[in-house]
Design an enzyme around this catalytic site. Structure first.
Site, short mmCIF file in Angstrom:
data_model
loop_
_atom_site.label_atom_id
_atom_site.label_comp_id
_atom_site.label_asym_id
_atom_site.label_seq_id
_atom_site.Cartn_x
_atom_site.Cartn_y
_atom_site.Cartn_z
N ARG A 1 0.84 -1.19 0.00
CA ARG A 1 0.00 0.00 0.00
C ARG A 1 0.89 1.25 0.00
O ARG A 1 2.08 1.17 0.28
CB ARG A 1 -0.90 0.02 1.25
N LYS B 1 1.59 2.07 7.24
CA LYS B 1 1.90 1.32 8.47
C LYS B 1 2.72 2.16 9.44
O LYS B 1 3.32 3.17 9.06
CB LYS B 1 2.69 0.04 8.13
N TYR C 1 -1.03 4.93 10.41
CA TYR C 1 -1.42 4.03 11.50
C TYR C 1 -0.25 3.90 12.46
O TYR C 1 0.91 3.77 12.01
CB TYR C 1 -1.77 2.64 10.95
N HIS D 1 -0.84 2.29 16.17
CA HIS D 1 -1.12 1.15 17.07
C HIS D 1 -0.07 1.08 18.19
O HIS D 1 0.66 0.10 18.34
CB HIS D 1 -1.13 -0.18 16.29
N GLU E 1 -5.80 5.44 13.46
CA GLU E 1 -6.78 4.54 14.11
C GLU E 1 -7.46 5.14 15.33
O GLU E 1 -8.42 4.56 15.83
CB GLU E 1 -6.12 3.19 14.48
N SER F 1 -10.76 -1.87 8.21
CA SER F 1 -11.54 -2.88 8.95
C SER F 1 -12.54 -3.56 8.01
O SER F 1 -12.80 -4.75 8.15
CB SER F 1 -12.26 -2.21 10.12
N SER G 1 -22.08 -10.75 24.59
CA SER G 1 -20.77 -11.33 24.91
C SER G 1 -20.49 -11.33 26.41
O SER G 1 -20.32 -10.26 27.01
CB SER G 1 -19.69 -10.54 24.17
N VAL H 1 -12.54 -7.72 18.29
CA VAL H 1 -12.91 -6.75 19.33
C VAL H 1 -11.96 -5.56 19.30
O VAL H 1 -10.83 -5.66 18.82
CB VAL H 1 -12.89 -7.35 20.76
N ASP I 1 -3.35 -6.51 15.59
CA ASP I 1 -2.62 -5.24 15.53
C ASP I 1 -2.74 -4.45 16.84
O ASP I 1 -2.00 -3.51 17.07
CB ASP I 1 -3.07 -4.38 14.33
N ALA J 1 -0.89 -9.18 10.88
CA ALA J 1 -1.15 -7.86 11.45
C ALA J 1 -1.52 -6.82 10.39
O ALA J 1 -2.10 -5.79 10.71
CB ALA J 1 0.05 -7.39 12.24
N ASN J 2 -1.16 -7.09 9.11
CA ASN J 2 -1.53 -6.13 8.06
C ASN J 2 -2.30 -6.87 6.96
O ASN J 2 -1.86 -6.92 5.81
CB ASN J 2 -0.30 -5.40 7.51
N1 LIG Z 1 -5.12 -7.34 11.29
C1 LIG Z 1 -5.44 -6.38 10.46
O1 LIG Z 1 -4.91 -6.29 9.37
C2 LIG Z 1 -6.50 -5.39 10.84
C3 LIG Z 1 -7.08 -4.55 9.88
C4 LIG Z 1 -8.11 -3.67 10.28
C5 LIG Z 1 -8.53 -3.62 11.61
N2 LIG Z 1 -7.91 -4.44 12.51
C6 LIG Z 1 -8.29 -4.48 13.92
O2 LIG Z 1 -9.51 -5.16 14.11
C7 LIG Z 1 -10.03 -4.78 15.38
C8 LIG Z 1 -11.52 -4.43 15.26
O3 LIG Z 1 -11.66 -3.21 14.51
P1 LIG Z 1 -13.09 -2.57 14.19
O4 LIG Z 1 -12.85 -1.47 13.23
O5 LIG Z 1 -14.07 -3.62 13.86
O6 LIG Z 1 -13.46 -1.92 15.59
P2 LIG Z 1 -14.93 -1.46 16.05
O7 LIG Z 1 -14.73 -0.46 17.12
O8 LIG Z 1 -15.76 -1.12 14.86
O9 LIG Z 1 -15.54 -2.79 16.68
C9 LIG Z 1 -15.05 -3.38 17.84
C10 LIG Z 1 -16.21 -4.07 18.52
O10 LIG Z 1 -15.68 -4.82 19.62
C11 LIG Z 1 -16.72 -4.84 20.57
N3 LIG Z 1 -16.23 -5.32 21.87
C12 LIG Z 1 -15.46 -4.67 22.78
N4 LIG Z 1 -15.28 -5.48 23.85
C13 LIG Z 1 -15.93 -6.66 23.58
C14 LIG Z 1 -16.12 -7.87 24.29
N5 LIG Z 1 -15.60 -8.06 25.49
N6 LIG Z 1 -16.83 -8.86 23.68
C15 LIG Z 1 -17.37 -8.69 22.46
N7 LIG Z 1 -17.24 -7.54 21.75
C16 LIG Z 1 -16.53 -6.54 22.31
C17 LIG Z 1 -17.23 -3.39 20.58
O11 LIG Z 1 -18.50 -3.29 21.19
C18 LIG Z 1 -17.25 -3.11 19.07
O12 LIG Z 1 -18.53 -3.39 18.51
C19 LIG Z 1 -9.15 -3.61 15.84
O13 LIG Z 1 -8.16 -4.08 16.73
C20 LIG Z 1 -8.50 -3.15 14.56
O14 LIG Z 1 -7.28 -2.45 14.79
C21 LIG Z 1 -6.91 -5.30 12.15
#
Ligand SMILES: NC(=O)c1ccc[n+]([C@@H]2O[C@H](COP(=O)([O-])OP(=O)(O)OC[C@H]3O[C@@H](n4cnc5c(N)ncnc54)[C@H](O)[C@@H]3O)[C@@H](O)[C@H]2O)c1
Length: 374
Positions: free
Chosen positions: A15, A75, A94, A96, A118, A134, A220, A239, A270, A299-300
């Site tokens: 990217r 990143k 980003y 993190h 973020e 996301s 949950s 989450v 991440d 992670a990405n």
């Molecule tokens: N690995 C990757 O490449 C990548 C890419 C994009 C986003 N992400 C990560 O994914 C994660 C989620 O992002 P998002 O945009 O969906 O966030 P978001 O804020 O839209 O959603 C997170 C959800 O988690 C819920 N939550 C919090 N505590 C909880 C619990 N104990 N049980 C159940 N649900 C719970 C919240 O109510 C919320 O609805 C973040 O850590 C983000 O950084 C990772």
């Protein structure tokens, strides 16, 4: 303002912080853009494409960092990039930081103005600069999970949607935000047996309406996680507690109780991951096995579909880049409380409460910090 766009250097990261269309927009506002050579080549943008819209090409990242007032990336800066940051330089990318002490420490030392995509919020409290990635990662998580369930990837040998006469896979999605809802849409589309868990009842109501019974929505609790995770074929960890390290909702004991050949995709990796057994992996070697459960913890994730992701990211970041460039960081941040939430570190001071708490560092309110240092 002089804006610098270095080439991303993280493993398999193609990217780029600004596509030519974004450069053109900034040039039309009178700004100067320096792009590192081949920064966009991985997703089909040549240096000539950037030159055609008014950018200048520089041969190395060091040149870009040396010249720019603001660095726009994707990143978090890697150690070699952190070493090139200058006092008073704006870094917009980003970050993190909460699970990453070495980065936090070096950004503090750099005295740069570090604004994290973020943690920027909109007027509804949502995360507009995290959302596009996301959406991508949520949709990809089911693709990745479906592949992981195949025998050749270490899985049980399950087709996620089953076939007539054979049950589909049980998919459990923890967290029903942007990642979780997009994962659910893909899983439902593939005809999996889908359960979504979240603690926000309004979110559960909305998804219940959307899916009309094609996915179960469950509040949950420790008990619900215990029950659904141990019965699942595929668990998606999605989450988020904004700015903070992800809570470890799935324990080693849960993983040990899952069926051999089940799969877990920890999208929240991440932010440190929400499974106790998670550690970050890369696209080059995305999975590993713990207690016969295949873990995918890249992670990405959006980096794998870098062209789609870059367009989606630029659509979201462009108005913020324009504001920073046109108004300067102080006015741009002060006139938009949600944008101000993106400020994580400024002149060595941590202005994101969750990051300060994660490492026991001193916290300074972002508005006060802007008054103090600008
Ligand atoms: N690995 C990757 O490449 C990548 C890419 C994009 C986003 N992400 C990560 O994914 C994660 C989620 O992002 P998002 O945009 O969906 O966030 P978001 O804020 O839209 O959603 C997170 C959800 O988690 C819920 N939550 C919090 N505590 C909880 C619990 N104990 N049980 C159940 N649900 C719970 C919240 O109510 C919320 O609805 C973040 O850590 C983000 O950084 C990772």
């Amino acid at each position: 303002m002089i804006i610098g766009v270095p080439k991303e250097i993280k493993n398999h990261e193609y990217r780029v912080g600004m596509i030519p269309a974004s450069v053109r927009e900034l040039v039309s506002h009178g700004h100067q853009i320096f792009v590192e050579t081949n920064a966009g080549v991985g997703i089909g943008f040549s240096d000539d494409d950037y030159i055609a819209v008014g950018a200048s090409i520089l041969p190395t990242a060091a040149d870009v960092f040396a010249q720019a007032d603001m660095i726009v990336k994707v990143k978090e800066p890697q150690a070699v990039e952190r070493a090139m940051l200058k006092e008073g330089q704006i870094l917009f990318t980003y970050l993190h930081l909460a699970p990453d002490f070495p980065q936090t420490e070096e950004l503090i030392k750099s005295k740069a103005i570090c604004i994290a995509y973020e943690t920027v919020t909109d007027n509804m409290g949502r995360l507009p600069l995290l959302a596009p990635m996301s959406e991508v990662a949520g949709r990809m998580s089911i693709q990745a999970g479906a592949q992981t369930l195949e025998k050749s990837h270490g899985g049980q040998g399950l087709l996620i949607g089953g076939v007539p006469g054979v049950e589909p896979a049980k998919v459990v999605i923890i967290g029903a935000g942007v990642v979780g809802a997009n994962a659910a849409r893909m899983a439902v589309g593939l005809r999996a047996d889908v359960t979504i868990l979240d603690r926000n009842v309004d979110t559960l109501r909305r998804l219940d309406e959307e899916f009309q019974g094609r996915a179960k929505v469950v509040y949950s609790t420790v008990d619900a996680i215990d029950k659904h995770v141990t019965q699942a074929d595929l668990v998606i960890g999605a989450v988020l507690i904004p700015g903070a390290a992800a809570p470890k909702l799935v324990t080693k004991q849960h993983i040990a109780k899952m069926k051999p050949g089940s799969a877990v995709v920890d999208v929240a990796i991440d932010q440190g991951g929400c499974f106790e057994t998670s550690h970050a992996t890369t696209h080059a070697d995305p999975t590993y096995i713990v207690d016969e459960v295949v873990h995918y913890c890249v992670a990405n994730m959006p980096g794998a579909v870098a062209r789609t992701s870059t367009f989606a990211l630029n659509n979201a970041t462009l108005p913020y880049i324009v504001k920073l460039a046109n108004k300067g960081y102080k006015d741009a941040l002060l006139e938009d409380k949600g944008f101000l939430r993106g400020l994580n570190v400024i002149y060595g001071q941590v202005t994101c409460k969750e990051v300060a708490e994660a490492f026991g560092l001193q916290y300074l309110d972002a508005e006060l910090a802007l008054e103090k240092f600008s």
